[in-house]
Each structure stands twice: as C-alpha cells, then as structure tokens.
Design a protein around this motif. Structure first.
Motif, PDB file in Angstrom:
ATOM      1  N   THR A   4     -18.473  13.683   3.867  1.00  0.00           N
ATOM      2  CA  THR A   4     -17.325  12.817   4.271  1.00  0.00           C
ATOM      3  C   THR A   4     -16.299  14.911   4.915  1.00  0.00           C
ATOM      4  O   THR A   4     -15.336  14.061   5.527  1.00  0.00           O
ATOM      5  CB  THR A   4     -16.331  11.863   4.655  1.00  0.00           C
ATOM      6  OG1 THR A   4     -15.914  12.835   2.462  1.00  0.00           O
ATOM      7  CG2 THR A   4     -16.747  10.675   4.399  1.00  0.00           C
ATOM      8  N   TYR A  33      -9.272  -1.313   8.592  1.00  0.00           N
ATOM      9  CA  TYR A  33     -10.422  -0.768   7.923  1.00  0.00           C
ATOM     10  C   TYR A  33     -11.208  -1.972   8.567  1.00  0.00           C
ATOM     11  O   TYR A  33     -12.875  -1.472   8.539  1.00  0.00           O
ATOM     12  CB  TYR A  33     -10.160  -0.889   6.795  1.00  0.00           C
ATOM     13  CG  TYR A  33      -9.624   0.407   5.563  1.00  0.00           C
ATOM     14  CD1 TYR A  33      -9.697   1.675   6.663  1.00  0.00           C
ATOM     15  CD2 TYR A  33      -8.545   0.217   5.044  1.00  0.00           C
ATOM     16  CE1 TYR A  33      -8.799   2.553   5.385  1.00  0.00           C
ATOM     17  CE2 TYR A  33      -7.645   1.297   4.551  1.00  0.00           C
ATOM     18  CZ  TYR A  33      -7.776   2.031   4.902  1.00  0.00           C
ATOM     19  OH  TYR A  33      -6.833   3.189   4.569  1.00  0.00           O
ATOM     20  N   TYR A  36     -15.211  -1.602  11.267  1.00  0.00           N
ATOM     21  CA  TYR A  36     -15.922  -0.662  10.730  1.00  0.00           C
ATOM     22  C   TYR A  36     -17.239  -1.961   9.535  1.00  0.00           C
ATOM     23  O   TYR A  36     -16.323  -2.000   8.497  1.00  0.00           O
ATOM     24  CB  TYR A  36     -15.602   0.634   9.722  1.00  0.00           C
ATOM     25  CG  TYR A  36     -14.742   1.483  10.908  1.00  0.00           C
ATOM     26  CD1 TYR A  36     -15.536   2.287  12.298  1.00  0.00           C
ATOM     27  CD2 TYR A  36     -13.477   2.326  10.552  1.00  0.00           C
ATOM     28  CE1 TYR A  36     -15.460   3.215  12.847  1.00  0.00           C
ATOM     29  CE2 TYR A  36     -13.469   2.785  11.328  1.00  0.00           C
ATOM     30  CZ  TYR A  36     -13.405   2.825  12.715  1.00  0.00           C
ATOM     31  OH  TYR A  36     -12.975   3.901  12.957  1.00  0.00           O
ATOM     32  N   ARG A  37     -18.043  -1.495  10.002  1.00  0.00           N
ATOM     33  CA  ARG A  37     -19.214  -2.036   9.108  1.00  0.00           C
ATOM     34  C   ARG A  37     -19.574  -1.924   7.900  1.00  0.00           C
ATOM     35  O   ARG A  37     -19.696  -2.324   6.804  1.00  0.00           O
ATOM     36  CB  ARG A  37     -20.370  -2.480   9.455  1.00  0.00           C
ATOM     37  CG  ARG A  37     -20.017  -3.144  10.971  1.00  0.00           C
ATOM     38  CD  ARG A  37     -21.615  -3.645  11.425  1.00  0.00           C
ATOM     39  NE  ARG A  37     -21.855  -4.151  12.951  1.00  0.00           N
ATOM     40  CZ  ARG A  37     -21.946  -4.894  14.255  1.00  0.00           C
ATOM     41  NH1 ARG A  37     -23.593  -3.970  14.137  1.00  0.00           N
ATOM     42  NH2 ARG A  37     -21.581  -5.001  14.884  1.00  0.00           N
ATOM     43  N   HIS A  38     -19.345  -0.545   7.921  1.00  0.00           N
ATOM     44  CA  HIS A  38     -19.656   0.205   6.090  1.00  0.00           C
ATOM     45  C   HIS A  38     -18.507   0.352   5.653  1.00  0.00           C
ATOM     46  O   HIS A  38     -18.532   0.351   4.394  1.00  0.00           O
ATOM     47  CB  HIS A  38     -19.539   1.951   7.008  1.00  0.00           C
ATOM     48  CG  HIS A  38     -18.842   2.682   5.932  1.00  0.00           C
ATOM     49  ND1 HIS A  38     -20.483   3.211   4.483  1.00  0.00           N
ATOM     50  CD2 HIS A  38     -18.372   3.468   4.738  1.00  0.00           C
ATOM     51  CE1 HIS A  38     -19.313   3.503   4.402  1.00  0.00           C
ATOM     52  NE2 HIS A  38     -18.588   4.513   4.254  1.00  0.00           N
ATOM     53  N   ASN A  39     -16.876  -0.167   5.883  1.00  0.00           N
ATOM     54  CA  ASN A  39     -16.269  -0.525   5.234  1.00  0.00           C
ATOM     55  C   ASN A  39     -15.948  -1.568   4.178  1.00  0.00           C
ATOM     56  O   ASN A  39     -16.616  -3.044   4.702  1.00  0.00           O
ATOM     57  CB  ASN A  39     -14.503  -0.357   5.627  1.00  0.00           C
ATOM     58  CG  ASN A  39     -14.418   1.177   6.108  1.00  0.00           C
ATOM     59  OD1 ASN A  39     -14.924   2.133   5.648  1.00  0.00           O
ATOM     60  ND2 ASN A  39     -13.149   1.105   7.171  1.00  0.00           N
ATOM     61  N   GLU A  42     -16.043   1.395   0.052  1.00  0.00           N
ATOM     62  CA  GLU A  42     -15.178   2.408   0.489  1.00  0.00           C
ATOM     63  C   GLU A  42     -14.315   2.426   1.679  1.00  0.00           C
ATOM     64  O   GLU A  42     -15.027   1.384   2.612  1.00  0.00           O
ATOM     65  CB  GLU A  42     -15.957   3.691   0.498  1.00  0.00           C
ATOM     66  CG  GLU A  42     -16.107   3.679  -0.979  1.00  0.00           C
ATOM     67  CD  GLU A  42     -17.505   4.959  -0.402  1.00  0.00           C
ATOM     68  OE1 GLU A  42     -16.940   5.965  -1.743  1.00  0.00           O
ATOM     69  OE2 GLU A  42     -18.298   5.699  -0.169  1.00  0.00           O
ATOM     70  N   ASP A  43     -13.285   2.748   2.098  1.00  0.00           N
ATOM     71  CA  ASP A  43     -12.317   2.423   2.825  1.00  0.00           C
ATOM     72  C   ASP A  43     -12.944   3.851   3.952  1.00  0.00           C
ATOM     73  O   ASP A  43     -11.652   4.130   3.756  1.00  0.00           O
ATOM     74  CB  ASP A  43     -11.111   1.548   2.912  1.00  0.00           C
ATOM     75  CG  ASP A  43     -11.128   0.804   2.630  1.00  0.00           C
ATOM     76  OD1 ASP A  43     -12.018  -0.213   3.109  1.00  0.00           O
ATOM     77  OD2 ASP A  43     -10.662   0.214   2.475  1.00  0.00           O
ATOM     78  N   ALA A  45     -14.840   4.969   6.773  1.00  0.00           N
ATOM     79  CA  ALA A  45     -15.974   4.840   7.236  1.00  0.00           C
ATOM     80  C   ALA A  45     -15.524   6.390   8.652  1.00  0.00           C
ATOM     81  O   ALA A  45     -16.069   6.687   9.237  1.00  0.00           O
ATOM     82  CB  ALA A  45     -15.789   3.116   8.318  1.00  0.00           C
ATOM     83  N   HIS A  48     -16.698   9.536   7.861  1.00  0.00           N
ATOM     84  CA  HIS A  48     -18.122   9.834   8.127  1.00  0.00           C
ATOM     85  C   HIS A  48     -17.712  10.039   9.964  1.00  0.00           C
ATOM     86  O   HIS A  48     -18.752  10.814   9.848  1.00  0.00           O
ATOM     87  CB  HIS A  48     -19.237   8.735   8.260  1.00  0.00           C
ATOM     88  CG  HIS A  48     -18.871   8.404   6.240  1.00  0.00           C
ATOM     89  ND1 HIS A  48     -19.668   8.315   5.490  1.00  0.00           N
ATOM     90  CD2 HIS A  48     -18.178   7.484   5.565  1.00  0.00           C
ATOM     91  CE1 HIS A  48     -19.660   8.902   4.468  1.00  0.00           C
ATOM     92  NE2 HIS A  48     -18.829   7.677   4.475  1.00  0.00           N
TER      93      HIS A  48
END
Length: 95
Positions: A4, A33, A36-39, A42-43, A45, A48
């Motif tokens: 990041t 937040y 994003y699917r990543h979040n 962790e918040d 994304a 990244h």
C-alpha cells in the motif's frame, strides 16, 4: 516494500502533495468501505488501488556519485494506508 506504498519522483511542493491526495481519491475513493470486495478484515482496498496507480519503484541514474535529477526532482515515499511498520529497499546496480 509494502503493497500500500509507492515510491515516485516529482517536485517537492506542498500544493502538489495535496493535489495528489485529492486526485487519487477520484479513481480510488476511500469510503464507503463496503464498495470494495477486498474490505472486510482490513478497510484498505483504496490504498492498494492508489499504489497501483502511483507505482512501486523508481529508477534513478547516478553520475559521478550524484543522482541525475532535474532541478526540482526528488524521491518520495507515499504510504496510502499507514497502519503498519514499513521499510524501504535501496539497490545500487552498476559498475
């Protein structure tokens, strides 16, 4: 050396630093937040994605022991998440 964070070369001018922050929020807005699917765990994304836009490394030529920079150029390390300890790796390759 973090997923990041970004290293880049540009002008060290406070207005430009603020412009980067505003500009990077357009393609990779931090909130909500939930967008994003990543979040989840962790918040971060958006951090990244911002790193992908800004890149992960810079290559600079060195001549007679000095960096080959233009008048205002400097190397910057920009952390988009800021939650963990980071480290920077500097490699010098040459004759």
């Amino acid at each position: 050396m973090n997923i990041t964070a970004s290293v880049f070369i540009n002008d060290d001018e406070s207005g430009l630093h603020q412009d980067y922050e505003v500009w990077l929020e357009k393609p990779a807005v931090e909130k909500p937040y939930s967008q994003y699917r990543h979040n989840g765990y962790e918040d971060n994304a958006d951090a990244h994605l911002k790193r992908t836009i800004m890149g992960r490394e810079s290559v600079v030529a060195i001549t007679k022991g000095k960096l080959d920079f233009g008048t205002w150029e400097q190397i910057f390390y920009y952390e988009f998440d800021g939650k963990r300890t980071k480290r920077v790796l500097i490699k010098i390759i040459g004759e």
